[in-house]
Design a protein around this motif. Structure first.
Motif, PDB file in Angstrom:
ATOM      1  N   ILE A  35       0.818  -1.217   0.000  1.00 35.92           N
ATOM      2  CA  ILE A  35       0.000   0.000   0.000  1.00 35.92           C
ATOM      3  C   ILE A  35       0.848   1.263   0.000  1.00 35.92           C
ATOM      4  CG2 ILE A  35      -1.853  -1.209   1.209  1.00 35.92           C
ATOM      5  CD1 ILE A  35      -0.987   0.310   3.757  1.00 35.92           C
TER       6      ILE A  35
ATOM      7  N   ASN B 203       0.219   4.063  -2.624  1.00 33.83           N
ATOM      8  CA  ASN B 203      -1.028   4.821  -2.493  1.00 33.83           C
ATOM      9  C   ASN B 203      -0.952   5.900  -1.424  1.00 33.83           C
ATOM     10  OD1 ASN B 203      -2.177   3.058  -4.391  1.00 33.83           O
ATOM     11  ND2 ASN B 203      -2.727   1.595  -2.802  1.00 33.83           N
TER      12      ASN B 203
ATOM     13  N   ASN C   3       1.609   0.894  -9.968  1.00 32.01           N
ATOM     14  CA  ASN C   3       0.703   1.692  -9.136  1.00 32.01           C
ATOM     15  C   ASN C   3       1.038   3.173  -9.084  1.00 32.01           C
ATOM     16  OD1 ASN C   3      -0.778  -0.609  -8.383  1.00 32.01           O
ATOM     17  ND2 ASN C   3       0.648  -1.082  -6.742  1.00 32.01           N
TER      18      ASN C   3
END
Length: 582
Positions: free
Chosen positions: A351, A354, A385
């Motif tokens: 993560i 993000n 990402n």
């Protein structure tokens, strides 16, 4: 011929639903009342029943498709056998007299034993199927007996008794039943073994499907079809990087041989004389290399001394006060990445792209101590990402220093880092701005580094716009020996370069007309490659200038080839004059 229908997607959908069930977890709520727990359990039960119904429908559809495919398989096999019998039957086509006598004898004979002896003869001549042979045997044995019985029992046909008649069925029911084949009570024992009915095992089927999907994606890319527009969005539980783990492992296995070839090639091409020749063109006072740790420390110092400028934009590095619990968690992630070899990564690491302060969090994990396998997985995650601007910072601050340190220490590049460079090329703009161009601008790129990184560029497909911009920037910057390697690799890709890029490459070579240094062989090789590929895209003045350049910079074996190519070149302005005159 019966065409094979397209493959049903039921098995793929079943696999996706199985993944959904695998990721579902019932999370109990601490301190909740029994009625609330009972209500949540009922909701989970209703949801599970809906999914079971959905899976039942998918299974029914899969069984229906399997039945259709089995039936069509039988039809195709029977058609092939019929074609083979037809070909074999043509061998006896000329002996019609013998065939006539056998058929006439079979029809006129009354004894069943004598007619049965003629059945193998007819089978040899006419190449009958097993069903046709059985019918002839039945006719040969029973026809004479049935004929005598019918002759004795001639007369009026008797009516069936009501007790022997079946139950009355309406006409619409009879029409509806006639559409489907009725099951027979006879059990058919099949002793013949057909070699065509061998099934492909599970692993081979999986690889065949993956190759088919990969070829379909390549076809769609060539036709300009975007995958997001042609495929429906599917909601998945979990990260996409987990689903693509198997495919990445297979790509690693496929690229292993190519990597070994590159390692052997770099070991053969790099020698001490070439390295000493390139050191003459390296920057004597290179700027200190900045890593992610250096930038983070500078930002922390600025924040502590309150020297932040009011013109800082949102794209710059953002420093926040980290919660001690978060810092402790990512220190645990740091310990995992420092020993990582294979398997799944911690979800806390996935993560990071993000987060707004992803660079600060990444600094806590200490990228300098990651293993090569962890760096490869991190490059996959951040490339897919992050946006191009953020991916450029990751390539420049994390990936580039690690690759250069690995080559400098081991005199070769780790396989996982080599694969990380290949994954980084999925964002070509970020790779060029954050990795390749800073490497060339540093002025300290060695011959070994240029050969290994150049093999990655030569191996992968790069859009023409990004390649053109890279050629333009490399041609305009200060010369180092590595620039010639990268330019030669880009020229060998045979792009249809714009005239502006071709002109920049010509001026790059013309700068060395008055250079008194002895240029390395790599420079002459890049010039030869450029002339061979783009001799028809230069103007007449540029051709004359290059011929004049050869008088000052020459090589005993390469320069004659360059001169021959230029003398036989048809320039772009000459072609334009011919077209206008016609």
């Amino acid at each position: 011929m019966v065409q094979k229908p397209p493959e049903s997607l039921s098995f793929i959908r079943l696999r996706d639903m199985r993944l959904i069930f695998r990721n579902i977890r019932v999370v109990p709520t601490v301190g909740a009342s029994p009625s609330a727990e009972l209500g949540r359990t009922k909701e989970q039960l209703v949801l599970s029943e809906c999914r079971i119904k959905h899976l039942t429908g998918l299974l029914t559809e899969a069984e229906r498709d399997l039945a259709k495919l089995t039936q069509q398989n039988q039809v195709l096999k029977e058609e092939i056998r019929r074609q083979q019998r037809s070909v074999e039957r043509e061998q006896h086509a000329q002996n019609f007299e013998y065939l006539k006598n056998v058929v006439l004898k079979f029809v006129t004979l009354q004894g069943g034993d004598e007619r049965s002896r003629l059945v193998p003869v007819l089978n040899t001549i006419l190449k009958l199927s097993p069903e046709e042979t059985n019918q002839l045997n039945i006719v040969a044995k029973d026809n004479y007996t049935r004929f005598k019985r019918n002759k004795v029992a001639m007369g009026k046909a008797k009516k069936l008794k009501l007790s022997k008649q079946g139950p009355k069925v309406s006409l619409d029911k009879q029409i509806e039943d006639d559409k489907f084949a009725k099951p027979s009570s006879r059990s058919k024992v099949r002793t013949r073994k057909d070699e065509d009915e061998e099934y492909v095992d599970e692993h081979l089927s999986k690889r065949i499907l993956q190759q088919a999907r990969r070829q379909q994606e390549e076809i769609e890319e060539d036709e300009g079809i975007s995958a997001s527009g042609s495929k429906a969005r599917v909601t998945k539980l979990g990260n996409e990087s987990e689903d693509s783990g198997d495919e990445a492992e297979q790509e690693d296995e496929m690229d292993g041989d190519y990597y070994e070839d590159i390692v052997q090639q770099s070991a053969q091409e790099v020698d001490e004389e070439d390295e000493r020749a390139l050191e003459m063109f390296m920057n004597r006072n290179p700027a200190p290399r900045r890593t992610l740790a250096d930038i983070i420390l500078e930002k922390i110092t600025e924040k502590q001394t309150e020297l932040e400028t009011q013109f800082s934009d949102a794209g710059s590095l953002q420093i926040q006060d980290l919660d001690p619990r978060i810092k402790q968690m990512y220190e645990g992630v740091r310990d995992v990445l420092s020993k990582y070899r294979s398997g799944k990564l911690p979800k806390a690491f996935k993560i990071i792209p993000n987060l707004r302060n992803w660079e600060q969090i990444l600094y806590v994990t200490d990228p300098a101590k990651w293993t090569a396998a962890a760096m490869y997985q991190a490059t996959r995650i951040f490339t897919s990402n992050l946006k191009e601007k953020m991916a450029q910072r990751f390539f420049n601050l994390v990936l580039l220093p690690r690759v250069r340190d690995d080559i400098d220490e081991y005199k070769r590049l780790n396989f996982h880092l080599y694969q990380a460079l290949r994954k980084a090329l999925f964002k070509p703009g970020a790779f060029m701005k954050g990795f390749l161009l800073p490497l060339c601008e540093s002025g300290t790129c060695t011959l070994r580094e240029a050969i290994i990184i150049g093999s990655v560029i030569a191996r992968n497909s790069i859009p023409i716009l990004h390649s053109s911009a890279a050629i333009l920037k490399i041609a305009e910057m200060d010369y180092t020996g590595a620039n010639s390697i990268f330019l030669r690799i880009f020229f060998d890709k045979k792009y249809a370069l714009p005239y502006r890029v071709v002109d920049a490459a010509v001026f790059h070579f013309l700068r060395f007309e008055r250079d008194r240094r002895e240029l390395p062989v790599l420079w002459h090789q890049s010039l030869l490659t450029f002339v061979q590929r783009y001799k028809s895209d230069i103007s007449t003045e540029q051709r004359e200038a290059l011929l004049q350049l050869l008088k000052y910079q020459s090589h005993p074996t390469i320069t004659p080839e360059v001169r021959r190519e230029l003398q036989h070149a048809k320039c772009r302005d000459v072609e334009g004059m011919e077209v206008s005159s016609q």
